[in-house]
Design a protein around this motif. Sequence first.
Motif, mmCIF file in Angstrom:
data_model
loop_
_atom_site.group_PDB
_atom_site.id
_atom_site.type_symbol
_atom_site.label_atom_id
_atom_site.label_comp_id
_atom_site.label_asym_id
_atom_site.label_seq_id
_atom_site.Cartn_x
_atom_site.Cartn_y
_atom_site.Cartn_z
ATOM 1 N N TYR A 168 10.889 -0.363 4.119
ATOM 2 C CA TYR A 168 12.029 -1.188 3.722
ATOM 3 C C TYR A 168 11.670 -2.146 2.584
ATOM 4 N N ARG A 169 10.423 -2.634 2.591
ATOM 5 C CA ARG A 169 9.989 -3.490 1.473
ATOM 6 C C ARG A 169 9.902 -2.683 0.177
ATOM 7 N N ALA A 170 9.420 -1.426 0.298
ATOM 8 C CA ALA A 170 9.337 -0.541 -0.879
ATOM 9 C C ALA A 170 10.741 -0.234 -1.411
ATOM 10 N N LEU A 171 11.717 -0.098 -0.494
ATOM 11 C CA LEU A 171 13.107 0.156 -0.903
ATOM 12 C C LEU A 171 13.610 -1.000 -1.776
ATOM 13 N N LEU A 187 13.870 7.190 4.113
ATOM 14 C CA LEU A 187 14.928 6.443 3.434
ATOM 15 C C LEU A 187 15.249 7.203 2.147
ATOM 16 N N HIS A 188 16.522 7.463 1.888
ATOM 17 C CA HIS A 188 16.933 8.184 0.677
ATOM 18 C C HIS A 188 17.766 7.240 -0.185
ATOM 19 N N THR A 189 17.452 7.168 -1.456
ATOM 20 C CA THR A 189 18.272 6.366 -2.374
ATOM 21 C C THR A 189 18.303 7.044 -3.735
ATOM 22 N N GLN A 202 0.862 -1.182 0.000
ATOM 23 C CA GLN A 202 0.000 0.000 0.000
ATOM 24 C C GLN A 202 0.900 1.234 0.000
ATOM 25 N N GLY A 203 1.181 1.788 -1.146
ATOM 26 C CA GLY A 203 2.062 2.966 -1.210
ATOM 27 C C GLY A 203 1.653 3.885 -2.340
ATOM 28 N N ARG A 204 1.964 5.178 -2.188
ATOM 29 C CA ARG A 204 1.611 6.151 -3.222
ATOM 30 C C ARG A 204 2.895 6.846 -3.678
ATOM 31 N N VAL A 205 3.109 6.873 -5.002
ATOM 32 C CA VAL A 205 4.310 7.512 -5.568
ATOM 33 C C VAL A 205 3.923 8.892 -6.086
ATOM 34 N N VAL A 257 6.560 1.328 8.833
ATOM 35 C CA VAL A 257 8.032 1.320 8.698
ATOM 36 C C VAL A 257 8.476 0.075 7.940
ATOM 37 N N ASP A 258 7.826 -1.069 8.223
ATOM 38 C CA ASP A 258 8.143 -2.319 7.533
ATOM 39 C C ASP A 258 7.940 -2.163 6.026
#
Length: 706
Positions: free
Chosen positions: A274-277, A306-308, A230-233, A270-271
């Motif tokens: 890291y999965r999205a990363l 988190l920055h990448t 469940q994420g929004r870009v 938060v979990d």
Amino acid sequence: MNTIEDLCDRLKGYLPADEIQQVRRAYYYAEQAHDGQRRSSGEPYVTHPLAVATILANLHLDHQALMAALLHDVIEDTGVGKEAVARQFGEPVAELVDGVSKLTQIKFESKAEAQAENFRKMVLAMAEDIRVIIVKLADRLHNMRTLGALRRDKKRRIAKETLDIYAPIANRLGINTLRLELEDLSFQAIYPMRYERLRKAVLSVRGHRKEVVKKIQHRLQERLEMEGLQGRVIGREKNLLSLYRKMKHQRKSFSEIMDVYAFRVLTESVDDCYRALGTVHNTYKPVPGRFKDYVAIPKANGYQSLHTTLFGLSGMPIEVQIRTREMEAMANNGVAAHWLYKAGQTDRPIAEGSHARARQWVKGLLEMQQRAGDSLEFIEHVKVDLFPDEIYVFTPSGEIMELPKGSTPVDFAYAVHTDVGNACVACRIDRKLAPLSASIQSGQTVEIITAPGARPNLAWLSFVTTGKARSAIRHYIKQQQRSDSEALGKRLLEKALAQFEVRLEDLTDDRMALLLQEMEVNSQEELLEAIGLGKRMAYMVARRLLDHDTLERVPETLAEGNMIIHGTEGMVVSFARCCRPIPGDSILGHISFGNGIVVHRYNCKNLQDIRDNPDKCVGLNWAEVTEGEFSVNLKLEIEDQRGIIARIATLITEMDANLERISVDERDAKLSTLTLELSVKNRVHLARIMKKLRLIPEVSRVVRLR
């Protein structure tokens, strides 16, 4: 233009009706108090406090802060006093209004000093209630939005102050929404043409970029859904000042900076972050060394993310920030999120943590303020801490500490505790001994070695980075110098009084009080300090302390009153570099204005004209037992042989002396002149060293330089 009803409608979303009513009452009170007053733009003055309250309503601040925002100019700009505000709206609101009110104008030497003093007062108000600074930031933001009516020079001055002080404070408190707007408005006021050109350039490329952004965004969103996340870009844009700074500091063109595409991924937990990363790293290849984890180790202002950086299509860089929705709220509202979450009665430790961090920061500022000599020195220390590019280091027990980039072990020691910094003598970085001036890197473990009786070194000021370390070192040295000066002043005054056969303790309190009044000095300690620093002559002070009959008695001999030098007097007794006296030499003290006593050899040429002047010179004797080491210069004439200098250095070390400096002057092919600077204990120690040096066959002559 907003009205009070618009504001109250906004407040209905998070405040109860009785609190909204109190906010409404504060508005009408302010409206009446400011009746007839107008802003530079011609609008009724009450529009300003209403706009400030609206900015705070967007941050969901509590009703007391909103009331203070509406009343914040009442005390200074109208006839209403703090007591009247307290009677009407309660003590907490009155204290907030008093803290936020434009600070009382004092006549200063310069504008810089006035700005520094105002900031110092603001810190004191912040220490009482952190809301003071949030209201002050909102007040500054509305002033920046309405700069148009002011003169060009005044605009630039206010904008520069905003960029120097207020925007960094907003950043330090994590209130990103205010910071970004303050920065952009300041940039626009200071460099209007550069701002406009950059704004138009961004608008012109936005159309070309739209398709690429949409394509990357769609691909990332698709991959998250495939993984069941469940994420929004969302695409994000850098603010104009950030673009301008990057172009300037990295010396890159506009097209190079704009080639970087930036996105934010908002997740539920938060979990999921890291999965999205993992998902984005599987979609596009990550750039090595460009990953930062501010979730596990948050920034000093509470920011978490988190920055990448990724290699996109055709190798173009893609910057991605991944964070939860709560972290997003924290990134935008910072310490204000404390009230935002409080209003919703939701248990949000992340917001509480940010508030605690902010209070800790203000506490540190307060400590610095108390140690600083004046407002300008204070603001110099604070500016360092307002622009931190943090590194994260570990204590030996595994605790994480945040420090500005370029920090040294001394900065770390003072960050742990002022007493640790003051007693610091050495350090270990990653279990290896390292110099105290070494630059610490993120992830290193730092251990400080302390020793009882150790004291800060003045040389530390040349390499420390943090304001806390700098102010603590200066404070300690000032205090040490004060105490050394006082002790020396007492000895000088006692010596001067001894010439009249009077002891200091025999003088009455009334006589001393009368002298202090005559000399316009606050205390006996201050007078002794001034004597010790050479600002007042001990002989003249002694004469003024005594009555006429005592002065009639002329001493038979003055030699017996010579002051004793132990070598441990501290910073107010120094040893002249021109003649380098050591224990055993006949010595004389020169009273140097502001520096205490400078010890010379009795026959030093520099004292020839003032040797008999009691106002400028004081008789000295060495104590029977002296401590410390004393520098001395020797000149050696030697025959050039392989390894001769090494042999001389070894001999000096074996004789328990320290070789500080060596220089060689070649006279001809066979003979050389060596000049040595070494530390010895006394004349006997020096004589033994010179005797041993003369026993070396290649050494033809050894003399002490005078």
